[in-house]
Every structure is written in structure tokens, then in C-alpha cells.
Enzyme design. Structure first.
Site, PDB file in Angstrom:
ATOM      1  N   GLU A   1      -8.128  -5.180   5.725  1.00 59.50           N
ATOM      2  CA  GLU A   1      -8.060  -4.911   4.287  1.00 59.50           C
ATOM      3  C   GLU A   1      -6.915  -5.686   3.638  1.00 59.50           C
ATOM      4  OE1 GLU A   1      -8.430  -0.735   5.669  1.00 59.50           O
ATOM      5  OE2 GLU A   1      -9.093  -0.370   3.626  1.00 59.50           O
TER       6      GLU A   1
ATOM      7  N   ASN B   1       0.874  -1.179   0.000  1.00 61.11           N
ATOM      8  CA  ASN B   1       0.000   0.000   0.000  1.00 61.11           C
ATOM      9  C   ASN B   1       0.913   1.231   0.000  1.00 61.11           C
ATOM     10  OD1 ASN B   1      -1.746   2.070   0.511  1.00 61.11           O
ATOM     11  ND2 ASN B   1      -2.623   1.178   2.376  1.00 61.11           N
TER      12      ASN B   1
ATOM     13  N   HIS C   1     -13.053   2.975   0.718  1.00 64.14           N
ATOM     14  CA  HIS C   1     -13.009   1.965   1.792  1.00 64.14           C
ATOM     15  C   HIS C   1     -13.706   0.664   1.363  1.00 64.14           C
ATOM     16  CE1 HIS C   1     -12.863   5.400   5.002  1.00 64.14           C
ATOM     17  NE2 HIS C   1     -11.638   4.981   4.742  1.00 64.14           N
TER      18      HIS C   1
ATOM     19  N   ARG D   1     -11.426  15.734   8.133  1.00 66.38           N
ATOM     20  CA  ARG D   1     -12.292  16.110   6.999  1.00 66.38           C
ATOM     21  C   ARG D   1     -13.689  16.439   7.497  1.00 66.38           C
ATOM     22  NH1 ARG D   1     -11.145  10.770   3.894  1.00 66.38           N
ATOM     23  NH2 ARG D   1      -8.911  10.741   4.295  1.00 66.38           N
TER      24      ARG D   1
ATOM     25  N   ARG E   1      -2.865  -2.144  -3.072  1.00 66.72           N
ATOM     26  CA  ARG E   1      -4.029  -1.298  -2.826  1.00 66.72           C
ATOM     27  C   ARG E   1      -3.964  -0.121  -3.793  1.00 66.72           C
ATOM     28  NH1 ARG E   1      -5.260   3.035   1.780  1.00 66.72           N
ATOM     29  NH2 ARG E   1      -7.416   3.390   1.204  1.00 66.72           N
TER      30      ARG E   1
END
Ligand code: AMP
Length: 394
Positions: free
Chosen positions: A379, A7, A174, A235, A85
Site C-alpha cells: 500500500e 499513516n 483496503h 471483527r 493514508r
């Protein structure tokens, strides 16, 4: 056989070596602060972490360092595939893909949609291809799982040519996490694979929720970018877009600068004025800090409101899943959120909520229809499974 999972971010590179058949993670780690004098490589194995400095290293050197570490551990040989990823697959990828020159070309076409994330993802792919020329490389996209959303869920009510000419639509992110925890929730809750209605809430530094009907994402909260939807660490989530023009007029700042604040200085950090870390916010709130209390309240209020909205495309709710750093660990967030969702039939089991966390997962409501569950995400395992499946079918 093991899969190497990579990743690559702009200044970091996470890795893991996983056996997809047994779910065993043999080693994992992260190279961070790449490009700076403080760059370092952490390698975690059997619960112990070793750190080596790699001053000034970029992705190339960092990945060579990872391969050296794997060689020392006897894990570099006999790999089945490398799983990468990839953040933004646009509308071009509805599932994980073996990486070919054509697939790389399509990923490059997605760069305008993921300008911060896709370029380092591609850097990681190129370096891994040169280091492991004989291994199949597989791209696993954050957006792919949500490609099953219908037009009514992904189309923004804006001029239609923005969609046609500029690909402006909701994509969602996600996806690998939502897919993994929904699958685990089915098993834990004993729900049938061909008839279930689940809302998954991935609550980490980034937060998103998804509505999943019979294994397929039918709606989600993040949009064209990961800025839309739930309140997050830094965010803002969904806000009135006219705020950008208003703040530009009031401060003379450009849209780019304001967007930067909406991405990096908003959310828990913006409201609390303290931190983007939920642990810090919770602690300050319990010590009576009013802005921390407000930040925590908004976080749970928006989350509960959004979960209820996601029941609309599902038509009913069988299970609600909490995952991610906050979802797996914060008893407070889970309790406050479920406290607002009693009308859906969700009743908190306080004892179960207190004991469930990353180490122990399962149901945290008293009833079974619907039920809320804590399910730790993984993940990396999902990426390893996808890569193995494609490598074996290839
Ligand atoms: P992630 O991005 O999935 O690693 O999640 C990061 C978020 O999880 C941060 O906001 C952390 O504060 C939060 N987190 C981790 N542990 C806890 C905890 N015990 N209680 C509350 N929040 C936590």
C-alpha cells in the site's frame, strides 16, 4: 525523487520513504504506543531495525523524530511530496487528491463516518504541512477505489432516508491494497487491462474481498465501516443485526458496548478463545484444539462462500488473488479455501502453494483459467506512486 508516506493511527504513526519510479523503499518504520510512557520509534533500513524510546510522545513529537531520523540518513531533503493514508473518504473522494483547505474541509465532513481513524489522519496531515510547508501533500483514501461500485452493490435494503440523510451505504475499505494487487495480478497472469474479472482477497488482521472488472471495483465486502463482510482477527464480519438487540436485552449492555465486542472480541479471537493471530489459531488447530479448528473452518468457509458470491457481479472469474499477512503466508488458509472452490475451476497446485509466500509470488493453481495467485501487497508504494503522479501533474 522520493516520497514520504505517512499513516497516522490513533496511537501510532507509520512512515516510509519510497522512490516511486524504482519502487525502492529507502527506510520505513513505526512510532507506537504514542501518548504512553512506553512510546517508541522503530526505524528500519537495509533489513536492520533500531528502536529509540520517545516516552509520552504524541504524533507531533513522533513526526519530528521521524524527520530527525531522515535527516541523519540524508533522506529529508529533495522529497517530491508527502502521501497520507486516509481511511474514510465517504462519497466525496473517488481518487487520490492534492490536499488543499477545501479537501481538508471535506475530510472533516467524513469524520462521522470514520470517527476513530479520520481524526488522527488529519492530525498527521496538519503536522506534515507545518514540517514541510513547501511540499505537496496528497491524500490517498481507503474507500476511493470502491467508489465505482454501482448502486445495486452499495445500497443497503434499509429505509432510504438513512442513505439520503445519514450517508448509510456500503463504502468498502483496503482500496489501495485491492488496487495494487489487482494491477500486479494482471501483469503476472497476463490478463488484458480492458477485459478481466478478478476477485482480490486482502486477508490481514482486517479482511476484505473485492470484485474487480477491468480495473474498477464493482463490489466489495466491507460496508459503511470495516466491520462488515469476512470473518477477521477480532471483527465478526457479517452477522444478523438483530443479535445486537438480543444481546442488549439478555445482558443489559448498550449497543456501543456490544459493537465494541463485535469489533474487538469476535472473529478468530472470539471463536477460538485464544488469539486473533492466525498463526496461533492454526497451531492450536493442528494440535487438536476444537475451537481453534472451528475458527479456522469458519474463516475459510466464509471466505470461499464470499469469493463465489463476488463472481456474480463479474459474470466470470479470471483470477483470484490472496494478499495480506494471512493471504501471503498461510498455505493452510489458501488450501482450505480453494478446496471449497473447485466448482469454479480452481484446482490447487500443492507444491506451488507450499513455496509461495511474501518472498515469492505467483500462481498456486494447476490451471490458468481461472487461476489463483499470491501477490504481496504494498500500500505504501501505491500511495507513493499516487502522490508522485499528482505532484508531477500539479
Ligand atoms: P497483516 O494485518 O496484513 O499484517 O496480517 C496479520 C495477520 O497475518 C495475522 O493474523 C497473522 O497471524 C497473519 N500471519 C502472518 N504470518 C503468517 C503465517 N506464516 N501463517 C499464518 N498467518 C500468518
Amino acid at each position: 525523487m522520493n516520497v514520504l508516506v505517512l499513516n497516522c493511527g490513533s496511537s501510532s504513526l507509520k512512515f516510509a520513504v519510497i522512490d516511486p519510479d524504482t519502487s525502492v523503499e529507502h527506510v520505513s518504520g513505526i512510532a507506537q504506543r504514542l501518548g504512553s510512557p512506553e512510546a517508541s520509534l522503530d526505524v528500519k533500513r537495509n533489513g536492520t531495525k533500531s528502536t529509540r524510546p520517545i516516552p509520552g510522545a504524541l504524533h507531533d513529537e513522533a513526526l519530528h523524530g521521524v524527520v530527525d531520523a531522515l535527516k541523519e540518513l540524508g533522506l529529508a531533503d529533495g522529497l517530491l511530496a508527502v502521501g497520507h493514508r486516509v481511511v474514510h473518504g465517504g462519497s466525496k473522494f473517488a481518487g487520490s487528491m492534492a490536499i488543499t483547505p477545501e479537501v481538508v474541509a471535506k475530510m472533516e465532513e467524513c469524520i462521522p463516518l470514520g470517527p476513530l481513524h479520520n481524526p488522527p489522519n488529519l492530525v498527521g496531515i496538519r503536522i506534515a504541512q507545518s514540517l514541510f510547508p513547501d511540499l505537496l501533500q496528497v491524500g490517498v483514501f481507503d474507500t476511493a477505489f470502491h467508489q465505482t461500485m454501482p448502486p445495486v452493490a452499495y445500497t443497503y435494503p434499509v429505509p432510504f432516508e438513512w442513505l439520503e440523510k445519514h450517508s448509510v451505504r456500503r463504502y468498502g475499505f483496503h482500496g489501495t491494497s485491492h488496487r495494487f494487487v489487482a494491477r500486479e495480478a494482471l501483469r503476472l497472469a497476463g490478463l488484458p487491462a480492458d477485459d478481466h474479472a478478478i476477485v482480490t482477497a486482502h486477508l490481514g488482521n482486517g479482511c476484505s474481498a473485492a470484485a474487480i472488472r477491468n480495473g474498477k471495483s464493482v463490489d466489495t465486502t466491507m460496508g459503511l465501516t470495516p466491520l462488515e463482510g469476512l470473518m477477521m482477527g477480532t471483527r465478526c464480519g457479517s452477522i444478523d443485526p438483530a443479535i445486537i438487540g438480543h444481546v442488549a436485552d439478555a445482558t443489559g449492555k448498550s449497543a456501543k458496548e456490544i459493537l465494541d465486542s463485535l469489533n474487538k472480541k469476535s472473529g478468530l479471537l472470539g471463536v477460538s478463545g485464544l488469539s486473533n493471530d492466525m498463526r496461533t489459531v492454526e497451531e492450536a488447530a493442528s494440535n487438536g484444539n476444537d475451537r481453534a479448528k472451528l475458527a479456522l473452518d469458519i474463516f475459510c468457509y466464509v471466505l470461499a462462500k464470499t469469493i463465489a458470491a463476488l463472481v456474480v457481479p463479474l459474470g466470470r472469474l479470471d483470477a483470484l488473488v490472496f494478499t495480506g499477512g494471512i493471504g501471503e503466508n498461510s498455505t493452510t488458509v489458501r488450501a482450505m479455501t480453494l478446496g471449497r472452490l473447485g466448482f469454479l475451476g480452481l484446482a490447487l497446485d500443492e507444491a506451488a502453494n507450499a513455496k509461495h509466500g511474501r518472498a515469492q509470488h505467483g500462481r498456486i493453481t494447476t490451471g490458468t483459467k481461472p487461476q489463483a495467485l499470491v501477490v504481496p501487497t504494498n500500500e505504501e508504494l501505491m500511495i507513493a506512486e499516487d502522490a508522485a503522479q499528482i505532484a508531477r501533474g500539479a
